[in-house]
Design an enzyme around this catalytic site. Structure first.
Site, PDB file in Angstrom:
ATOM      1  N   ASP A  67       0.821  -1.211   0.000  1.00 52.45           N
ATOM      2  CA  ASP A  67       0.000   0.000   0.000  1.00 52.45           C
ATOM      3  C   ASP A  67       0.856   1.264   0.000  1.00 52.45           C
ATOM      4  OD1 ASP A  67       0.993  -0.376   2.562  1.00 52.45           O
ATOM      5  OD2 ASP A  67      -0.952  -0.786   3.466  1.00 52.45           O
ATOM      6  N   ASP A 136      -7.038  -2.921  14.766  1.00 53.41           N
ATOM      7  CA  ASP A 136      -8.431  -3.256  14.456  1.00 53.41           C
ATOM      8  C   ASP A 136      -8.531  -4.494  13.559  1.00 53.41           C
ATOM      9  OD1 ASP A 136      -7.484  -2.311  12.071  1.00 53.41           O
ATOM     10  OD2 ASP A 136      -8.880  -0.630  11.891  1.00 53.41           O
ATOM     11  N   HIS A 138      -6.852  -5.081  10.748  1.00 54.23           N
ATOM     12  CA  HIS A 138      -6.686  -4.896   9.305  1.00 54.23           C
ATOM     13  C   HIS A 138      -5.368  -5.478   8.800  1.00 54.23           C
ATOM     14  CE1 HIS A 138      -4.788  -0.637   9.960  1.00 54.23           C
ATOM     15  NE2 HIS A 138      -3.849  -1.537   9.889  1.00 54.23           N
ATOM     16  N   GLU A 143      -9.447  -1.813   5.872  1.00 52.75           N
ATOM     17  CA  GLU A 143     -10.055  -1.454   7.147  1.00 52.75           C
ATOM     18  C   GLU A 143     -11.317  -2.294   7.385  1.00 52.75           C
ATOM     19  OE1 GLU A 143      -8.130   0.046   8.863  1.00 52.75           O
ATOM     20  OE2 GLU A 143      -7.731   2.137   8.378  1.00 52.75           O
TER      21      GLU A 143
HETATM   22  P1  PGA Z   1       2.366  -1.185  12.833  1.00 51.25           P
HETATM   23  O1  PGA Z   1       1.037  -1.174  11.961  1.00 51.25           O
HETATM   24  O2  PGA Z   1       3.253  -2.204  12.193  1.00 51.25           O
HETATM   25  O3  PGA Z   1       2.948   0.187  12.703  1.00 51.25           O
HETATM   26  O4  PGA Z   1       1.960  -1.562  14.200  1.00 51.25           O
HETATM   27  C1  PGA Z   1       0.518  -2.360  11.458  1.00 51.25           C
HETATM   28  C2  PGA Z   1      -0.666  -2.028  10.590  1.00 51.25           C
HETATM   29  O5  PGA Z   1      -1.443  -1.138  10.977  1.00 51.25           O
HETATM   30  O6  PGA Z   1      -0.822  -2.635   9.535  1.00 51.25           O
END
Ligand code: PGA
Length: 272
Positions: A67, A136, A138, A143
């Site tokens: 992404d 959450d 994802h 999302e």
């Molecule tokens: P993080 O985020 O590796 O910064 O904890 C993971 C994500 O939100 O995909």
């Protein structure tokens, strides 16, 4: 799902890097799906070390990132393009023409997203997709509520993700609201998925991903439908798994199987 529980972030990162390195050695022209965020930093550090000290060769590897934020220039310090250069690509011998990262500055996103999917297909599909897990649940920027069949497209970030990522931007206002992201359906087509989660803040999402129902409200739970998923956790991220002990035993058995063969697991062969 193969659940690997390591004591801490460093050990988990090393373990995940070993799985990636194993693939790169076995198939030097493999296609890797890569992720950004705090989670994979340790993995990238370890891969860079393996390149430096052990000659791990990335010259024929192709990469596709999951992404990118919409509106950020590749030179923006918070763009995922910049992140990848800084944390991995500048430290290994990857061929720049084999790096693929969604373009956050595309003007025709529909066309861009179709062409990204097409590039993945032309490369022969993704052999191993590295994934971080959001609080959450994802994966990439899929999302809660994202279709489990979704493809590469634009997605609006949730207020929770904007808050979580504000730490990188200095304030919530500066976090882009839109991202271009591979879909859950795109991710599920990778031959192997390697999901990482570290720290207590991810424990609930890990439990819902691994032991909860498959639901678009926890997009990582769609990985339950995939036939080759490895989940690497530290103790804190694994702390809410109900079947934690069973996963540990299963992993021990898997290791013995790999090292000693099936005879080591037959009745009567337990070590004293
Ligand atoms: P993080 O985020 O590796 O910064 O904890 C993971 C994500 O939100 O995909």
């Amino acid at each position: 799902m193969r659940i690997i529980i390591e004591p801490d972030y460093e050990a988990g990162s090393r373990r995940a890097a070993q799985l990636i390195a194993h693939l790169v050695r076995q198939k030097p022209d493999c296609v890797l799906g890569l992720a950004t965020g705090g989670t994979p930093l340790g993995v990238y550090r370890e891969l860079a070390r393996m390149h430096r000290e052990e000659g791990l060769d990335f010259s024929r590897v192709t990469t596709f990132n999951l992404d990118e934020y919409v509106g950020l220039d590749p030179t923006h310090p918070q763009s995922y393009r910049f992140f990848m250069q800084q944390h991995l690509f500048d430290h290994i011998n990857i061929d720049p023409s084999r790096i693929n990262i969604p373009d956050g500055r595309a003007l025709d996103f529909e066309r861009f997203c179709r062409s990204y999917e097409e590039r993945i297909r032309e490369a022969g599909g993704i052999d191993l997709q590295l994934l971080g897990l959001g609080r959450d649940g994802h994966i990439a920027f899929n999302e809660p509520g994202s279709s489990l069949g979704s493809r590469t497209r634009l997605k609006m970030l949730t207020p929770e993700t904007i808050r979580d990522n504000a730490r990188f931007f200095g304030s919530e206002e500066l976090v882009p609201r839109l991202a271009v992201t591979m879909g859950v359906g795109t991710i599920l087509e990778a031959r192997r998925c390697l999901l990482l989660a570290f720290g207590e803040a991810k424990a609930d999402a890990v439990q819902r991903t691994v032991e909860g129902p498959v639901t678009a409200q926890v997009t990582a739970s769609a990985l339950q439908l995939h036939r080759d998923v490895v989940v690497v956790l530290d103790e804190a991220a694994a702390s809410r798994l109900e079947r934690r002990e069973y996963y540990r035993q299963m992993e021990q058995a898997q290791m013995r199987l790999e090292q000693e063969g099936i005879r080591a697991l037959l009745p009567g062969s337990e070590r004293s």
